[in-house]
Design a protein around this motif. Structure first.
Motif, PDB file in Angstrom:
ATOM      1  N   CYS A  46       0.834  -1.212   0.000  1.00  0.00           N
ATOM      2  CA  CYS A  46       0.000   0.000   0.000  1.00  0.00           C
ATOM      3  C   CYS A  46       0.864   1.256   0.000  1.00  0.00           C
ATOM      4  N   ALA A  47       1.877   1.273   0.849  1.00  0.00           N
ATOM      5  CA  ALA A  47       2.762   2.431   0.932  1.00  0.00           C
ATOM      6  C   ALA A  47       3.469   2.676  -0.398  1.00  0.00           C
ATOM      7  N   LEU A  48       3.922   1.625  -1.043  1.00  0.00           N
ATOM      8  CA  LEU A  48       4.586   1.758  -2.341  1.00  0.00           C
ATOM      9  C   LEU A  48       3.611   2.220  -3.414  1.00  0.00           C
ATOM     10  N   PHE A  49       2.410   1.642  -3.421  1.00  0.00           N
ATOM     11  CA  PHE A  49       1.426   2.001  -4.433  1.00  0.00           C
ATOM     12  C   PHE A  49       1.097   3.490  -4.370  1.00  0.00           C
ATOM     13  N   VAL A  50       0.887   3.992  -3.173  1.00  0.00           N
ATOM     14  CA  VAL A  50       0.569   5.408  -3.001  1.00  0.00           C
ATOM     15  C   VAL A  50       1.696   6.292  -3.518  1.00  0.00           C
ATOM     16  N   ARG A  51       2.940   5.914  -3.279  1.00  0.00           N
ATOM     17  CA  ARG A  51       4.095   6.716  -3.689  1.00  0.00           C
ATOM     18  C   ARG A  51       4.346   6.658  -5.195  1.00  0.00           C
ATOM     19  N   LEU A  52       3.780   5.696  -5.896  1.00  0.00           N
ATOM     20  CA  LEU A  52       4.026   5.530  -7.337  1.00  0.00           C
ATOM     21  C   LEU A  52       3.412   6.642  -8.185  1.00  0.00           C
ATOM     22  N   GLN A  53       2.555   7.450  -7.612  1.00  0.00           N
ATOM     23  CA  GLN A  53       1.880   8.497  -8.379  1.00  0.00           C
ATOM     24  C   GLN A  53       2.855   9.440  -9.073  1.00  0.00           C
ATOM     25  N   SER A  95      11.931   6.322  -8.720  1.00  0.00           N
ATOM     26  CA  SER A  95      12.751   5.132  -8.969  1.00  0.00           C
ATOM     27  C   SER A  95      12.642   4.195  -7.768  1.00  0.00           C
ATOM     28  N   ASN A  96      13.108   2.968  -7.947  1.00  0.00           N
ATOM     29  CA  ASN A  96      13.130   2.018  -6.834  1.00  0.00           C
ATOM     30  C   ASN A  96      13.999   2.525  -5.695  1.00  0.00           C
ATOM     31  N   ALA A  97      15.120   3.154  -6.034  1.00  0.00           N
ATOM     32  CA  ALA A  97      16.012   3.693  -5.008  1.00  0.00           C
ATOM     33  C   ALA A  97      15.313   4.803  -4.217  1.00  0.00           C
ATOM     34  N   GLU A  98      14.581   5.665  -4.907  1.00  0.00           N
ATOM     35  CA  GLU A  98      13.850   6.741  -4.231  1.00  0.00           C
ATOM     36  C   GLU A  98      12.751   6.189  -3.319  1.00  0.00           C
ATOM     37  N   LEU A  99      12.039   5.178  -3.809  1.00  0.00           N
ATOM     38  CA  LEU A  99      11.018   4.538  -2.988  1.00  0.00           C
ATOM     39  C   LEU A  99      11.638   3.920  -1.740  1.00  0.00           C
ATOM     40  N   GLY A 100      12.748   3.226  -1.934  1.00  0.00           N
ATOM     41  CA  GLY A 100      13.432   2.589  -0.810  1.00  0.00           C
ATOM     42  C   GLY A 100      13.920   3.592   0.212  1.00  0.00           C
ATOM     43  N   THR A 157      15.352  -1.603   1.357  1.00  0.00           N
ATOM     44  CA  THR A 157      16.380  -1.789   0.347  1.00  0.00           C
ATOM     45  C   THR A 157      15.735  -1.776  -1.029  1.00  0.00           C
ATOM     46  N   GLU A 158      16.533  -1.511  -2.036  1.00  0.00           N
ATOM     47  CA  GLU A 158      16.019  -1.505  -3.406  1.00  0.00           C
ATOM     48  C   GLU A 158      15.487  -2.886  -3.791  1.00  0.00           C
ATOM     49  N   ARG A 159      16.148  -3.912  -3.298  1.00  0.00           N
ATOM     50  CA  ARG A 159      15.709  -5.281  -3.588  1.00  0.00           C
ATOM     51  C   ARG A 159      14.321  -5.550  -2.985  1.00  0.00           C
ATOM     52  N   THR A 160      14.078  -5.053  -1.777  1.00  0.00           N
ATOM     53  CA  THR A 160      12.779  -5.222  -1.129  1.00  0.00           C
ATOM     54  C   THR A 160      11.703  -4.455  -1.893  1.00  0.00           C
ATOM     55  N   VAL A 161      12.037  -3.270  -2.370  1.00  0.00           N
ATOM     56  CA  VAL A 161      11.096  -2.485  -3.179  1.00  0.00           C
ATOM     57  C   VAL A 161      10.722  -3.273  -4.433  1.00  0.00           C
ATOM     58  N   LYS A 162      11.712  -3.843  -5.114  1.00  0.00           N
ATOM     59  CA  LYS A 162      11.448  -4.636  -6.315  1.00  0.00           C
ATOM     60  C   LYS A 162      10.536  -5.819  -6.009  1.00  0.00           C
ATOM     61  N   PHE A 163      10.775  -6.459  -4.868  1.00  0.00           N
ATOM     62  CA  PHE A 163       9.962  -7.603  -4.456  1.00  0.00           C
ATOM     63  C   PHE A 163       8.500  -7.183  -4.269  1.00  0.00           C
TER      64      PHE A 163
END
Length: 88
Positions: free
Chosen positions: A21-28, A32-37, A43-49
Motif C-alpha cells: 500500500c505504501a509503495l502504491f501510493v508513492r508511485l503516483q 525510482s526504486n532507489a527513491e522509494l526505498g 532496500t532496493e531489492r525489497t522495493v522490487k519484491f
C-alpha cells in the motif's frame, strides 16, 4: 492472493500488504526504486519484491501501467484489511 471483487461497475478491490500500500501510493509521481526505498526505509531489492507482488495482484501489468494506474485513478485505502479500491 488479490481480492477479485467489484463493488460497483468499474470499481475493483485488491488486497495489499502495508508495504505494498505504501509503495502504491508513492508511485503516483513515478519515483525510482532507489527513491522509494529511501523514502520507506527499504532496500532496493525489497522495493522490487513488493512491486512485483503488486503487479502480479493487478494482473501482471507493467511498471509504467502501475504508475499510470496510481496517478490517474481515484483510490481509497482501508487500513483494517489493507485493500486498495480503484475507481475508473
Amino acid at each position: 492472493m488479490a481480492i477479485l471483487k467489484e463493488d460497483a461497475p468499474g470499481n475493483r478491490t485488491y488486497a495489499l500488504t502495508d508495504q505494498e500500500c505504501a509503495l502504491f501510493v508513492r508511485l503516483q509521481t513515478g519515483p525510482s526504486n532507489a527513491e522509494l526505498g529511501e523514502y520507506l526505509h527499504l532496500t532496493e531489492r525489497t522495493v522490487k519484491f513488493h512491486l512485483a507482488n503488486i503487479r502480479s495482484k493487478l494482473g501482471g501489468i507493467s511498471r509504467l501501467q502501475l504508475c499510470l494506474l496510481a496517478a490517474h485513478h481515484e483510490f481509497c485505502l482501508t487500513s483494517e484489511n489493507h485493500d486498495v479500491c480503484l475507481t475508473a
